[in-house]
Design an enzyme around this catalytic site. Structure first.
Site, mmCIF file in Angstrom:
data_model
loop_
_atom_site.group_PDB
_atom_site.id
_atom_site.type_symbol
_atom_site.label_atom_id
_atom_site.label_comp_id
_atom_site.label_asym_id
_atom_site.label_seq_id
_atom_site.Cartn_x
_atom_site.Cartn_y
_atom_site.Cartn_z
ATOM 1 N N ASN A 9 -62.722 -36.641 74.046
ATOM 2 C CA ASN A 9 -64.027 -36.558 73.388
ATOM 3 C C ASN A 9 -64.279 -37.885 72.675
ATOM 4 O O ASN A 9 -63.680 -38.146 71.636
ATOM 5 C CB ASN A 9 -64.004 -35.390 72.382
ATOM 6 C CG ASN A 9 -65.258 -35.343 71.541
ATOM 7 O OD1 ASN A 9 -66.266 -35.977 71.857
ATOM 8 N ND2 ASN A 9 -65.202 -34.581 70.451
ATOM 9 N N TRP A 10 -65.159 -38.684 73.257
ATOM 10 C CA TRP A 10 -65.407 -40.013 72.675
ATOM 11 C C TRP A 10 -66.260 -39.939 71.412
ATOM 12 O O TRP A 10 -66.431 -40.919 70.714
ATOM 13 C CB TRP A 10 -66.120 -40.912 73.689
ATOM 14 C CG TRP A 10 -65.311 -41.271 74.891
ATOM 15 C CD1 TRP A 10 -64.128 -40.721 75.303
ATOM 16 C CD2 TRP A 10 -65.637 -42.274 75.866
ATOM 17 N NE1 TRP A 10 -63.705 -41.309 76.472
ATOM 18 C CE2 TRP A 10 -64.613 -42.266 76.835
ATOM 19 C CE3 TRP A 10 -66.706 -43.160 76.019
ATOM 20 C CZ2 TRP A 10 -64.608 -43.121 77.936
ATOM 21 C CZ3 TRP A 10 -66.713 -44.014 77.118
ATOM 22 C CH2 TRP A 10 -65.675 -43.999 78.058
ATOM 23 N N LYS A 11 -66.856 -38.785 71.160
ATOM 24 C CA LYS A 11 -67.818 -38.622 70.042
ATOM 25 C C LYS A 11 -68.906 -39.693 70.154
ATOM 26 O O LYS A 11 -69.226 -40.118 71.268
ATOM 27 C CB LYS A 11 -67.096 -38.666 68.700
ATOM 28 C CG LYS A 11 -65.861 -37.772 68.672
ATOM 29 C CD LYS A 11 -65.348 -37.527 67.303
ATOM 30 C CE LYS A 11 -64.038 -36.783 67.374
ATOM 31 N NZ LYS A 11 -63.654 -36.198 66.112
ATOM 32 N N HIS A 96 -68.182 -27.873 69.080
ATOM 33 C CA HIS A 96 -67.247 -28.731 68.349
ATOM 34 C C HIS A 96 -67.494 -28.550 66.851
ATOM 35 O O HIS A 96 -68.631 -28.362 66.418
ATOM 36 C CB HIS A 96 -67.449 -30.196 68.763
ATOM 37 C CG HIS A 96 -66.374 -31.093 68.244
ATOM 38 N ND1 HIS A 96 -66.360 -31.558 66.956
ATOM 39 C CD2 HIS A 96 -65.256 -31.584 68.833
ATOM 40 C CE1 HIS A 96 -65.289 -32.316 66.787
ATOM 41 N NE2 HIS A 96 -64.590 -32.335 67.902
ATOM 42 N N GLU A 98 -67.684 -30.538 64.510
ATOM 43 C CA GLU A 98 -68.661 -31.466 63.922
ATOM 44 C C GLU A 98 -70.084 -30.965 64.158
ATOM 45 O O GLU A 98 -70.959 -31.125 63.307
ATOM 46 C CB GLU A 98 -68.457 -32.879 64.497
ATOM 47 C CG GLU A 98 -67.215 -33.533 63.914
ATOM 48 C CD GLU A 98 -66.551 -34.549 64.814
ATOM 49 O OE1 GLU A 98 -67.157 -35.023 65.782
ATOM 50 O OE2 GLU A 98 -65.366 -34.866 64.537
ATOM 51 N N GLU A 168 -59.190 -25.952 67.742
ATOM 52 C CA GLU A 168 -59.168 -27.188 66.973
ATOM 53 C C GLU A 168 -59.277 -26.857 65.485
ATOM 54 O O GLU A 168 -60.389 -26.632 64.979
ATOM 55 C CB GLU A 168 -60.353 -28.080 67.353
ATOM 56 C CG GLU A 168 -60.365 -28.507 68.797
ATOM 57 C CD GLU A 168 -61.098 -29.837 68.961
ATOM 58 O OE1 GLU A 168 -60.454 -30.783 69.434
ATOM 59 O OE2 GLU A 168 -62.274 -29.931 68.597
ATOM 60 N N GLY A 174 -59.300 -35.631 63.322
ATOM 61 C CA GLY A 174 -59.543 -36.969 62.795
ATOM 62 C C GLY A 174 -58.833 -37.267 61.488
ATOM 63 O O GLY A 174 -59.142 -38.251 60.823
ATOM 64 N N SER A 213 -55.847 -34.424 66.036
ATOM 65 C CA SER A 213 -54.866 -35.473 65.769
ATOM 66 C C SER A 213 -53.698 -35.483 66.754
ATOM 67 O O SER A 213 -52.548 -35.728 66.352
ATOM 68 C CB SER A 213 -54.359 -35.390 64.322
ATOM 69 O OG SER A 213 -55.424 -35.636 63.424
ATOM 70 N N GLY A 234 -59.589 -36.697 70.467
ATOM 71 C CA GLY A 234 -60.655 -37.525 69.905
ATOM 72 C C GLY A 234 -60.233 -38.983 69.827
ATOM 73 O O GLY A 234 -60.310 -39.725 70.804
ATOM 74 N N GLY A 235 -59.762 -39.394 68.662
ATOM 75 C CA GLY A 235 -59.445 -40.806 68.416
ATOM 76 C C GLY A 235 -58.583 -41.446 69.495
ATOM 77 O O GLY A 235 -58.866 -42.563 69.957
HETATM 78 C C1 PEP Z 1 -61.850 -33.931 68.458
HETATM 79 O O1 PEP Z 1 -62.776 -34.641 68.094
HETATM 80 O O2 PEP Z 1 -62.079 -32.942 69.171
HETATM 81 C C2 PEP Z 1 -60.502 -34.287 68.035
HETATM 82 C C3 PEP Z 1 -59.532 -33.463 68.338
HETATM 83 O O3 PEP Z 1 -60.362 -35.454 67.339
HETATM 84 P P1 PEP Z 1 -58.959 -36.173 66.943
HETATM 85 O O4 PEP Z 1 -58.072 -36.129 68.153
HETATM 86 O O5 PEP Z 1 -59.347 -37.554 66.557
HETATM 87 O O6 PEP Z 1 -58.393 -35.388 65.815
#
Ligand code: PEP
Length: 252
Positions: A9-11, A96, A98, A168, A174, A213, A234-235
């Site tokens: 997920n590049w956001k 998600h 967010e 999640e 994040g 994470s 994500g990251g």
């Molecule tokens: C996400 O945005 O779905 C996510 C899991 O982010 P991260 O891996 O950065 O925690």
């Protein structure tokens, strides 16, 4: 046997140059190995056509990060399911945390988004998860089950195994603080049991991802849990070597 799946997920990150660099690296890495893992990238909408073009001939699939529930029409700023499908996407992330927290998406809306996605033959990656406050109150199971039940009430168990669930925990996204393998497995088992109450065979074939994470150094430990079939990343999905290492650790 459930196929492993790792989705990035590049956001709201990226640029044309970054899309080109990242996908060039991923394409090379995935071509060399990874026959047993479905690898998906979910860039911002604007970069989807470029991503699809760049990944032609690769096994890496492209997904979107969101969709609107309406048919095309007067919905300024929104993107319809059929537009995403027309761009050759196979997946779409819905619900998600967010989007739930920052854009007020309710579990009912998330369930509707999942329905619209499936109608357009897009596999929804449906996100569920508790906040830190809810976990500390001992409410994790109740919250996750409620989020899941909204999806099941509207769509029926038949939405699975086509649809995918990503657990999640909000406090892990994040933050650099991932759930422990035991914490993650406990909630994944609960999700699978909840689906199994309606149809054990469907539950057995439904892919459940963990997100929050995940990094190359903790992926193996988290992914070795029996009910975890992959990750939503994500990251670490923004760095080709990290994302490839995470995908690699999902190979059974
Ligand atoms: C996400 O945005 O779905 C996510 C899991 O982010 P991260 O891996 O950065 O925690």
């Amino acid at each position: 046997m459930r196929r492993s799946l790792v989705a990035g997920n590049w956001k709201m990150n990226g640029s044309v140059a970054m899309t080109d660099d990242l996908l060039t690296g991923l394409k090379k890495g995935v071509a060399r190995s990874m026959p047993d893992v479905d690898v998906v990238v979910c860039p911002p909408f604007l970069y989807i056509p470029r991503a699809v073009q760049m990944l032609a001939g690769s096994t890496i699939k492209v997904g979107a990060q969101n969709l609107d529930i309406h048919e095309p029409g007067a919905y300024t700023g929104e993107i319809a399911a059929e537009m995403i499908k027309e761009q050759h996407c196979g997946y779409v992330i819905v619900g998600h945390s967010e989007r739930r927290a920052l854009y007020g998406e309710s579990s009912d809306l998330v369930a509707q988004k999942a329905k619209v996605a499936v109608a357009a033959e897009l596999k929804p990656i449906i996100c569920v998860g508790e906040t830190l406050e809810e976990r500390e109150r001992g409410d994790t199971g109740r919250v996750v089950r409620e989020q899941l039940m909204c999806v099941l009430d509207l769509n029926g168990v038949e939405i699975f195994p086509f649809a995918i669930i990503a657990y999640e925990p909000v406090w892990a996204i994040g933050t650099g603080r991932s759930a422990s393998p035991d914490q993650a497995q406990e909630v994944h088992a609960l999700i699978r049991e909840s689906i199994a109450e309606l149809n054990p065979n469907v539950a057995d074939h439904t892919r459940l991802l963990y997100g929050g994470s995940v990094k190359p150094d903790n992926a193996q430990a988290i992914f070795s849990s029996p009910d975890i079939d992959g990750g939503l990343i994500g990251g670490a999905a923004l760095v080709a070597s990290d994302f490839l290492a995470i995908c690699k650790s999902m190979e059974r």
